[in-house]
Motif scaffolding. Structure first.
Motif, PDB file in Angstrom:
ATOM      1  N   GLY A 144       0.812  -1.323  -0.114  1.00 43.44           N
ATOM      2  CA  GLY A 144      -0.261   0.572   0.221  1.00 43.44           C
ATOM      3  C   GLY A 144       0.772   1.124  -0.080  1.00 43.44           C
ATOM      4  O   GLY A 144       0.087   2.179   0.290  1.00 43.44           O
ATOM      5  N   GLU A 181       2.430   3.510  -2.203  1.00 45.15           N
ATOM      6  CA  GLU A 181       1.541   3.893  -3.373  1.00 45.15           C
ATOM      7  C   GLU A 181       3.245   4.882  -3.941  1.00 45.15           C
ATOM      8  O   GLU A 181       4.045   4.250  -5.645  1.00 45.15           O
ATOM      9  N   GLY A 210      -0.377   2.614 -11.489  1.00 48.49           N
ATOM     10  CA  GLY A 210      -2.101   2.400 -12.253  1.00 48.49           C
ATOM     11  C   GLY A 210      -2.402   1.301 -12.335  1.00 48.49           C
ATOM     12  O   GLY A 210      -3.412   0.260 -12.394  1.00 48.49           O
ATOM     13  N   LEU A 230      -2.235  -1.052  -9.521  1.00 46.68           N
ATOM     14  CA  LEU A 230      -2.754  -0.993  -8.996  1.00 46.68           C
ATOM     15  C   LEU A 230      -4.210  -1.669  -9.644  1.00 46.68           C
ATOM     16  O   LEU A 230      -4.900  -2.653  -8.839  1.00 46.68           O
ATOM     17  N   ARG A 280      -7.805  -2.923  -7.345  1.00 49.78           N
ATOM     18  CA  ARG A 280      -8.023  -1.301  -7.399  1.00 49.78           C
ATOM     19  C   ARG A 280      -8.147  -0.524  -8.014  1.00 49.78           C
ATOM     20  O   ARG A 280      -7.197   0.836  -8.772  1.00 49.78           O
ATOM     21  N   GLU A 310     -10.310   1.570  -8.567  1.00 48.74           N
ATOM     22  CA  GLU A 310     -10.414   3.536  -8.218  1.00 48.74           C
ATOM     23  C   GLU A 310      -8.952   4.751  -8.039  1.00 48.74           C
ATOM     24  O   GLU A 310      -9.249   5.505  -7.935  1.00 48.74           O
ATOM     25  N   LYS A 311      -8.210   3.486  -7.492  1.00 48.88           N
ATOM     26  CA  LYS A 311      -6.759   3.748  -7.242  1.00 48.88           C
ATOM     27  C   LYS A 311      -6.131   4.281  -7.998  1.00 48.88           C
ATOM     28  O   LYS A 311      -4.742   5.376  -8.416  1.00 48.88           O
ATOM     29  N   TYR A 342      -3.654   7.376 -11.041  1.00 50.21           N
ATOM     30  CA  TYR A 342      -2.296   8.018 -11.767  1.00 50.21           C
ATOM     31  C   TYR A 342      -1.899   7.324 -13.595  1.00 50.21           C
ATOM     32  O   TYR A 342      -0.966   8.595 -13.629  1.00 50.21           O
TER      33      TYR A 342
END
Length: 337
Positions: free
Chosen positions: A263, A265, A286, A289, A294, A296-297, A301
């Motif tokens: 976690g 990043e 990105g 992730l 993930r 949405e996270k 990026y």
């Protein structure tokens, strides 16, 4: 009588011609040679023994005259008896390998193994060559043969084969500084791919004993722990690899993946940025992730990657579209429930 004399003269001339033409041909196998024309390599008297030819080859190799070295090693095998043929063939294979000529390298290594079925290093190189070419089963068989041949060299009764490969059988193997570290590492990578992490780590330990300075072993040890979800140990081994080789891109990429799994990043982004452009690093963060579920996270990026290089980075645009689609799909699932 004149007719007989003329006939004898013609036969003599033909024999002389045959001898002359055959003397222009080397009396050794040149199928393993590839380089400048042989006649341009040396004008000196030929060697008189296998050892002298090998010594000439070694001297040429040390001087950087690769073609001459190759030529001398090849003609060392024209003598009899031959005490070093399998080792010479291995050296020839190494030369071709360094030049990217896999076909001749393979031929030389196979000839070496045919000459001496327990040539540890030739077996190892065949294993490495085949796995790199995607012929994993063949590569694995040669790695196993290399390890077993090394046990014979060391006077050990421990042997391994594919069907009986387990942690205990690997732990029983004897290793020294001459053992085939690449074979142990290669078998470890194959074990990791098959999710046999406990076996892989013992194999990496053996490789590390054989070649304690080999950074690749540390990198693979770290990645093994990453794949099994032990990110603390994965980070430890990978950081140790980076201490040895700070610019090692493989170690940098692996460390970035470990940061993402933890976690972190920003740390991952900085690690990727050590060897790639900022927009590529942003896209990478990105992308991984998104792979981790993930999206949405990942979206910010991808957007930053596009902003950094709008005229070029089509890949980030494609990844952004995919991430947005995955987020919408998640929302539909939540709404329907």
């Amino acid at each position: 009588m004149k007719g007989i004399k003329w006939a004898l003269l013609m036969i003599t001339l033909l024999l002389l011609q045959a001898c002359s033409s055959s003397s222009n041909k080397p009396n050794y196998d040149t199928s393993l040679y590839q380089g400048r024309p042989i006649e341009t390599l040396t004008q000196g008297p030929p060697p008189v023994s296998e050892v002298e030819a090998i010594q000439r080859g070694d001297a040429a190799l040390n001087a950087g005259n690769i073609d001459l070295a190759l030529y001398e090693y090849i003609r060392s095998m024209s003598f009899s008896p031959l005490d070093y043929k399998d080792k010479t063939l291995y050296t020839i294979g190494q030369i071709h390998l360094s030049r990217g000529n896999n076909e001749l390298a393979e031929k030389a290594f196979l000839m070496s193994v045919k000459e001496n079925p327990n040539n540890v290093m030739a077996l190892q190189q065949l294993g490495n060559l085949y796995t790199q070419l995607g012929r994993v089963e063949e590569g694995e068989s040669y790695f196993l043969r290399s390890v077993n041949a090394d046990q014979i060299r060391l006077g050990s009764k421990a042997m391994i084969d594919y069907n009986s490969l387990n942690k205990q059988s690997v732990e029983a193997l004897v290793v020294d500084s001459q053992s085939p570290a690449v074979s142990y590492m290669g078998l470890g990578i194959i074990a990791d791919v098959e999710n046999k992490y406990d076996i892989a780590r013992v194999l990496y330990d053996k490789a590390s004993i054989a070649a304690p300075q080999m950074t690749k072993v540390l990198i693979n040890q770290g990645y093994s722990y990453y794949m099994s979800g032990d990110y603390t140990k994965a980070a430890r081994y990978t950081q140790n690899a980076l201490k040895r080789e700070p610019s090692n891109e493989k170690a940098q990429n692996n460390m970035a993946l470990i940061y993402l799994a933890q976690g972190q990043e920003n740390q991952a982004l900085n690690m990727f940025s050590r060897h790639m452009e900022r927009f590529e690093a942003l896209n990478n963060v990105g992308y991984f992730l998104m792979l981790k579920g993930r999206p949405e996270k990942a979206i910010p990026y991808f957007q930053q990657a596009i902003d950094s290089k709008p005229s070029y980075y089509k890949l980030a645009n494609d990844n952004l579209d995919r991430a947005l689609a995955e987020v919408r799909a998640k929302e539909v699932i939540v709404t329907s429930n």
